[in-house]
Structure formats: C-alpha cells, structure tokens
Design an enzyme around this catalytic site. Structure first.
Site: not given
Ligand SMILES: [Fe+2]
Length: 468
Positions: A197, A319, A329, A356-357
């Site tokens: 990301d 990720h 998530h 991700h988190v």
């Molecule tokens: Fe993400």
C-alpha cells in the site's frame, strides 16, 4: 416462582456470567494505554514542498532504488522524466567526482483512463562490489541529478544489518511524520522492507495517477539513497473495469521493478532476496496462492532452498496479516494462513511483517496448524518454531487509524496499539536481532515496543519481550 428448577437456572446463569468475566480477564497480551488524539488523516496538498518537481528541463524525478539480483550485487535504479524520454543511462562509480561506469536501461510509459504517465526509466547496475558506497548520476543530456547508495556486505551468517519497516504509507501529513521519524531514528536503517500500500491513488476519482507521481517525489529523499523492498498491497491492484482498466497492478508494475526472476519467480508479486544475513521472502496477498498456483509452487520450492548456515534470518513480508486482533480486515489473511502456515513452522520463519491494518500489533510465537476438519483443534497455541507476527500498517495513510480492537485481547497478541509509526529490525549476528517500534508522537529515539529476537534456527530459546 422459587421452584428448585428455576433456582438452579438462576445459579447456572450466575456461574456462567462469572466464568465469562474470568475468561475476559484471562489474556496474556498488552493493549497500550497510549491514546492518540483523534484527528483526520488528510493528504498533503499538491503544492506541498515534499511534492516539488525538481528544477530543470526534463529533470529526473521520483528516483528510487531496489535490490536488483539475488545476493545484493545489483541495484535497479528507477526514475521518471516528464517532458521527453531523454536518456535511460546511469553513470556510476565509487568516486563522487569521477563516475567510471555507465549502463543503459529501458524506458516505458502507460495510460490509465484519462492519465498518461511520464517516461519511466529502469536501469540495473550489476557486478557491484559489496559493502561499498556508489555515486550515480541520471538525466544525462539535459538536467542531471546525482545520488548515492551503499551496497550490502557479502551474504554471510554473522553479518550485522539493519532493516527499516514501513507499511501503508500514503501521502498524508502523518505519512511525512513517519518517514521523518524513520530518517531521524538514531538506529540507522540501511534498507526498508515495505509491506505494501504505497500511495493510495485509488482513493481518488478514477484512481487519479497523479498521486502516484506525487508519492514518488515525496519518498525520493529516502528511496533514492537506500533500497526499498516492495510488497504489493490491495491499493496497488488498481483494477477498475468501470473505467476500462482491467489489468491488475498496472501502475505498480510499470513504476516499480523487482528482481523476481533471480529467485525463479514468474511474477513480480512474489520473490525472494538474500541481503547480508537475511533471506527475505515477499508474498502476494492479492495473487492466487492456492494449491497448484504459480505462487504456491514457487514457495514450495523456495523454502527448502533457504540455507540458514548462509542466511540465518528468515523474514517473510506480506500485506494482509494472518494474526490480527483489530476489527479491521479481521480474518482477511485467514485463507493464506491455512495454506502456508505449516511451512512457516516447519522451516522456522523468524518473523513475518504485514501491513493492511492501520495500527501496530506484535504477536507471541504461536501456530494454528493442528486442525483437520474433524478434530476441533482450531486455536492458536504457543509454538517455539513459529514466527512472531508483526502488523506494521501504521505508516499514516488517508484512511486513518484502526482503533477498534477485538475484546478481550487474544492470548496470541503480545502488544497492540493504534498509533502511526515505523520499526527497525537490527540484526546483530546469527543468534540475536534487536527489534523496536517507534510511534510518531514520541521523540526520534523513543522505543514504544521492543524485543530481542533469538534466531529460530541457531538460538531457539524463549524470548522476553518488553513494551513501554
Ligand atoms: Fe491494505
């Protein structure tokens, strides 16, 4: 009323409630008491100083480097020229004043809906000497710019090396703080392991790819001088059939090259490198990973190749986290965990970094590999052969912090905190590495979470972890 049966029901209810309370208090981990001021994360405006276009006609911009081979003797240099293709040549050498070598790269570009990219150059410098500072110059012909990097020491078991960890960075004021804290950290990271990301351009209408360009200029102050090892996240997918964009990862694959072929991979989303005393495996949460898929076959062949006598530290980047106790998530990484976790335990992975988190979390060493549909053994258990799982998706992007946690804190979760920050993984030798996480609200030297890692192959003793 008052019959023996209703009385026993009441007693049973009281017993169950007190058991529930007891279970709630029976957790091993720590949820930080640090509470960050709730503020919206907003992207820096397009005229911010960090997005400034370098001066001069066709000046190279968005300069970034990454490892270009398996062992750290090659570097991929990438940059963009906006006005015309110009030259894809890199001049380089070990003397700042005299650049003895030159190599020619390739130029590419792409369109995305109504956006047309600049000219994107990629050039691989090969046969570099280990542990050596190189200077390199790009933009030959018009406006030149010069940068430098230091190659890693020769791969070996007791080679100290310091990695930085950054994830989900984006381009907000918080992102800028994270990068600054990484740069000012007295523990000097030599290479960034980036867990996916990057720029969050896809949060804009039509995935406004101008935000890929601004991000490239924002991080250049670091990415031009030290390699960032790239992992793909969901914000790199850029799959948008509603505007005719049906090729996943189109902007990412044009802009960011990785040395995937060197490790026998067939796609730039999963690959491995060796760097100093570490073997680093990059996995793709958003490419097929089930049995018989290219990623599965590659990983199955990859793990037996890891030579812990040569590279004692086995690090995996992905990720989407497998162990995450935030209400964001939640369980998204579960299907990949089911596929690959037995290998992680069998091959004694030291640590897994995920993003991700948008928060921070560190796990105990646990595994959850005993379940076989019928035996009911589906809880994580302490396991000295298992990795520590670290979620470090707290770079500071536009989507803001994840601050809603599952309660109670599960036993596998050792420490969690909803703050932006970064970490360093400082390998000392083949048995010890010192890990520390830094939150952006603190001074540059403050460690908000820390842990001595004992290598799982050479020194698989229990570790003591400390948070403050
Ligand atoms: Fe993400």
């Amino acid at each position: 009323m008052g019959s023996p049966s209703s009385l026993s029901l009441v007693l049973l209810f009281v017993l169950l409630v007190s058991l529930g309370v007891a279970v709630q208090h029976c957790h091993g981990g720590e949820t930080s008491s640090f509470v960050r001021k709730v503020e919206k994360s907003i992207d820096m405006p397009l005229d911010s100083d960090v997005f400034r276009v370098p001066a001069g006609y066709n000046a190279p911009q968005q300069v970034h480097i990454t490892q270009g081979d398996l062992n750290g003797r090659a570097v991929i240099v990438s940059w963009v020229t906006q006005d015309e293709p110009g030259s894809s040549e890199v001049l380089y050498g070990t003397s700042e004043k005299k650049l003895k070598f030159s190599t020619k790269g390739k130029v590419t570009h792409y369109t995305y809906y109504n956006y047309t990219s600049g000219f994107i150059h990629h050039c691989t410098l090969r046969n570099l000497k280990h542990d050596t500072k190189y200077y390199y110059k790009i933009g030959i012909g018009y406006t030149t710019r010069q940068f430098s990097f230091t190659t890693p020491p020769k791969v070996g078991p007791d080679v100290p090396y310091t990695f930085g960890l950054i994830g989900d960075l984006g381009q907000t004021y918080d992102s800028n703080q994270t990068l600054t804290h990484y740069e000012k950290n007295p523990v000097k990271g030599q290479t960034v392991l980036f867990v996916g990301d990057l720029c969050y351009a896809d949060t804009y209408p039509n995935h406004n790819n101008v935000r890929w360009d601004t991000w490239g200029r924002f991080v250049e102050r670091c990415t031009a001088y030290q390699p960032w090892i790239w992992t793909t996240g969901n914000h790199e997918i850029d799959f948008a059939p509603e505007i005719g964009e049906t090729v996943p990862f189109k902007p990412f694959t044009h802009r960011y090259h990785v040395p995937y072929r060197a490790s026998g991979s067939t796609a730039p989303f999963w690959y491995s490198i060796k760097r100093a005393s570490a073997h680093i495996i990059v996995l793709a949460s958003y490419s097929a990973y089930g049995k018989y898929t290219p990623q599965y076959n590659w990983l199955e062949a990859e793990f037996p190749k890891v030579n812990r006598t040569e590279t004692p530290w086995l690090i995996v980047l992905m990720h989407s986290p497998w162990y995450n106790s935030y209400n964001y998530h939640y369980m998204e990484g579960e299907s990949m965990r089911v596929m690959y976790e037995p290998w992680f335990v069998k091959y004694k992975v030291d640590v897994v970094f995920a993003g991700h988190v948008h928060a921070y979390e560190r796990s105990e060493r646990v595994s959850n590999v005993a379940y076989n549909i019928v035996n009911g053994l589906c809880m994580p258990v302490p396991d000295p052969s298992a990795p520590v799982y670290i979620t470090i998706g707290d770079g500071g992007n536009i989507e803001g912090l994840a601050n809603n946690m599952t309660q109670p804190q599960p036993k596998y979760s050792a420490y969690r905190e909803a703050s932006f920050g970064h970490a360093t993984f400082d390998i000392k030798n083949k048995t010890h590495a010192y890990y520390a996480w830094h939150r952006n609200q603190d001074g540059y030297a403050v460690e908000a979470d820390k842990m001595w890692f004992f290598n799982r192959f050479w020194n698989a003793k229990d570790e003591q972890s400390h948070s403050s």
